[in-house]
Design a protein around this motif. Structure first.
Motif, short mmCIF file in Angstrom:
data_model
loop_
_atom_site.label_atom_id
_atom_site.label_comp_id
_atom_site.label_asym_id
_atom_site.label_seq_id
_atom_site.Cartn_x
_atom_site.Cartn_y
_atom_site.Cartn_z
N SER A 158 0.83 -1.20 0.00
CA SER A 158 0.00 0.00 0.00
C SER A 158 0.87 1.25 0.00
N ILE A 159 0.27 2.33 -0.53
CA ILE A 159 0.92 3.63 -0.60
C ILE A 159 0.03 4.64 0.13
N GLY A 160 0.63 5.47 0.95
CA GLY A 160 -0.14 6.50 1.65
C GLY A 160 0.74 7.70 1.93
N SER A 161 0.29 8.52 2.85
CA SER A 161 1.08 9.69 3.25
C SER A 161 1.17 9.72 4.77
N THR A 162 1.93 10.67 5.28
CA THR A 162 2.11 10.78 6.73
C THR A 162 0.88 11.47 7.33
N ALA B 13 -8.45 23.75 -3.20
CA ALA B 13 -7.93 24.57 -2.10
C ALA B 13 -7.61 26.01 -2.51
N PRO B 14 -6.80 26.25 -3.54
CA PRO B 14 -6.50 27.65 -3.89
C PRO B 14 -7.69 28.37 -4.52
N MET B 15 -8.69 27.63 -5.00
CA MET B 15 -9.85 28.28 -5.64
C MET B 15 -10.96 28.60 -4.64
N ALA B 16 -10.82 28.13 -3.40
CA ALA B 16 -11.84 28.42 -2.38
C ALA B 16 -11.84 29.91 -2.05
N SER B 17 -12.91 30.36 -1.42
CA SER B 17 -13.01 31.77 -1.01
C SER B 17 -13.32 31.83 0.48
N PRO B 18 -12.32 32.21 1.31
CA PRO B 18 -10.94 32.54 0.94
C PRO B 18 -10.14 31.29 0.59
N PRO B 19 -8.99 31.44 -0.06
CA PRO B 19 -8.14 30.28 -0.36
C PRO B 19 -7.87 29.48 0.91
N LEU B 20 -7.89 28.15 0.76
CA LEU B 20 -7.91 27.26 1.91
C LEU B 20 -6.52 26.91 2.43
N THR B 21 -6.31 27.16 3.72
CA THR B 21 -5.14 26.60 4.40
C THR B 21 -5.36 25.09 4.49
N THR B 22 -4.35 24.31 4.13
CA THR B 22 -4.56 22.86 4.07
C THR B 22 -3.25 22.10 4.27
N ILE B 23 -3.38 20.81 4.45
CA ILE B 23 -2.22 19.93 4.52
C ILE B 23 -2.03 19.33 3.14
N ARG B 24 -0.86 19.57 2.55
CA ARG B 24 -0.61 19.03 1.22
C ARG B 24 -0.26 17.56 1.32
N GLN B 25 -1.08 16.76 0.66
CA GLN B 25 -0.80 15.33 0.52
C GLN B 25 -0.27 15.13 -0.91
N GLU C 217 10.17 -8.49 -8.94
CA GLU C 217 11.23 -7.89 -8.14
C GLU C 217 10.83 -7.80 -6.67
N LYS C 218 11.81 -7.77 -5.82
CA LYS C 218 11.58 -7.63 -4.39
C LYS C 218 11.50 -6.14 -4.06
N ILE C 219 10.49 -5.76 -3.28
CA ILE C 219 10.35 -4.36 -2.88
C ILE C 219 10.82 -4.18 -1.45
N ASP C 220 11.26 -2.98 -1.13
CA ASP C 220 11.86 -2.73 0.18
C ASP C 220 10.84 -2.74 1.31
N SER C 221 9.63 -2.27 1.05
CA SER C 221 8.63 -2.18 2.10
C SER C 221 7.25 -2.40 1.50
N HIS C 222 6.37 -3.04 2.27
CA HIS C 222 5.01 -3.26 1.80
C HIS C 222 4.10 -2.08 2.12
N HIS C 223 4.61 -1.08 2.81
CA HIS C 223 3.83 0.14 3.01
C HIS C 223 4.77 1.33 2.93
N VAL C 224 4.42 2.28 2.05
CA VAL C 224 5.24 3.47 1.85
C VAL C 224 4.40 4.70 2.18
N GLU C 225 4.96 5.61 2.98
CA GLU C 225 4.29 6.86 3.32
C GLU C 225 5.12 8.03 2.80
N LEU C 226 4.47 8.90 2.03
CA LEU C 226 5.13 10.10 1.53
C LEU C 226 4.79 11.28 2.44
N ALA C 227 5.71 12.22 2.53
CA ALA C 227 5.59 13.30 3.51
C ALA C 227 4.50 14.30 3.15
N THR C 228 3.77 14.75 4.17
CA THR C 228 2.79 15.83 4.04
C THR C 228 3.43 17.14 4.48
#
Length: 347
Positions: free
Chosen positions: A160-164, A283-295, A315-326
């Motif tokens: 699986s792939i996700g974020s922090t 997010a940037p099109m909201a009124s006002p533009p939205l403060t948010t966590i970028r995933q 191929e062998k993969i290093d991890s079965h779950h990867v989280e990308l930074a927010t």
């Protein structure tokens, strides 16, 4: 008609249908130069023989590889970003990307065979709920699976792939706390969804670290939809002691909260601060533009594609779950708590 217990081959199916192996191959590859009656017969026999196309050996390039990206529901701003990343990744690797919406299947085995029969090298399932039956069917069909933000965590080991998400929930709430807010609410997604749980726990951890009380009814679940923000936001803002800030589990929910606030004559951010999650095009099109966590949704789609292809190649993969930074993106929907609230606390 008796079906051999051995794994069926193209020759097996061709002999049963009374056609050539080339004709069966044309049906598998979706060629149009096959008579409808013959196509129907061959497809029926492929299902009857439980035919599964063998994966190409490493180094073989029989044709352009295709990977299917599958969703359970209609596409939205979140899923469009995932698709963009997967398609761009596919273009870089000369891999075809097919987008589909999965309907509930009573026969997971047939579903998996259809994917393999269509020439898919791997499957990427986005925010999906796959049952043990689906996982077993994919395993038997030898079709690699990568999940992005699964709504339920399968007991079997699934890549699986996700974020922090926890770090994102923590950062969103810390930002609101740094602006002086203490009455902060959270409206999330599916109660069992791993991403919702992680964001909620990040919110709670930030509140506890500052000794800020999470008041009753301040934590709500939903479906990560605009309607959740409208309804949930209304319920929060109509409380005897409403929040001065709300952390929304995604951008669509945040926009719904903005609407609920406007219906009550509240100003954003003067009267209510709002933080979203995802940083989609909304997010940037909201009124006002939205403060948010970028995933990093596009990156998640690209990483999922590369991982799926590695699995398909054995191929062998290093991890079965990867989280990308927010990361926190500050725009116009958050501001320091109103002076009246500070005066109320002091009094």
């Amino acid at each position: 008609m008796a079906v051999s217990p051995r794994r069926a081959t193209l020759a097996t199916v061709a002999a049963s249908a009374g056609v050539s192996v080339a004709t069966v191959s044309k049906v598998l590859n979706g060629r149009s130069d096959v008579a409808p009656a013959t196509r129907s017969l061959v497809q029926s026999l492929l299902r009857q023989h439980d035919y599964v196309a063998p994966s190409p050996r490493r180094g073989e390039t029989p044709g352009r590889d295709t990977v299917e990206v599958q969703f359970d529901k209609e596409l939205n701003a979140y899923s469009t970003e995932i698709v963009q990343g997967a398609v761009e990744g596919g273009a870089d690797l000369d891999v075809g990307v097919v987008i589909s919406i999965r309907r509930p299947a009573d026969r997971p085995g047939a579903w998996a065979r259809e994917l393999v029969g269509a020439g898919r090298r791997a499957l990427i399932a986005v925010t999906s709920e796959l049952t043990p039956g689906h996982l077993t069917a994919l395993s038997r069909a030898r079709l690699p699976l990568v999940m992005i933000d699964p709504l339920n965590l399968p007991r079997a080991r699934v890549t699986s792939i996700g974020s922090t998400n926890f770090a994102g929930g923590l950062a969103a709430t810390q930002h609101l706390l740094s602006l002086g807010h203490r009455r902060i609410a959270y409206i999330g997604g599916h109660a069992t969804a791993a991403c919702h749980q992680a964001r909620m726990h990040g919110y709670r951890a930030a509140m506890e670290a500052e000794h800020a009380e999470v008041l009753p009814h301040y934590v709500q679940t939903g479906h990560f939809q605009y309607h959740d923000g409208v309804v949930g936001g209304a319920a929060l803002l109509d409380l005897p002691e409403p929040p001065t800030a709300i952390f929304a589990g995604n951008d669509a929910t945040a926009l719904g909260i903005i609407e609920a606030a406007r219906e009550r004559g509240l100003r954003i951010p003067e009267d209510l601060s709002i933080v979203g999650f995802d940083d989609t095009q909304l997010a940037p099109m909201a009124s006002p533009p939205l403060t948010t966590i970028r995933q990093p949704l596009r990156e998640m789609g690209a990483v999922a594609l590369r991982t799926a292809l590695r699995l398909a190649a054995g191929e062998k993969i290093d991890s079965h779950h990867v989280e990308l930074a927010t990361s926190l993106v500050i725009r116009g929907s958050t501001a320091p708590v109103a002076a009246e609230e500070n005066a109320r606390r002091a009094g």
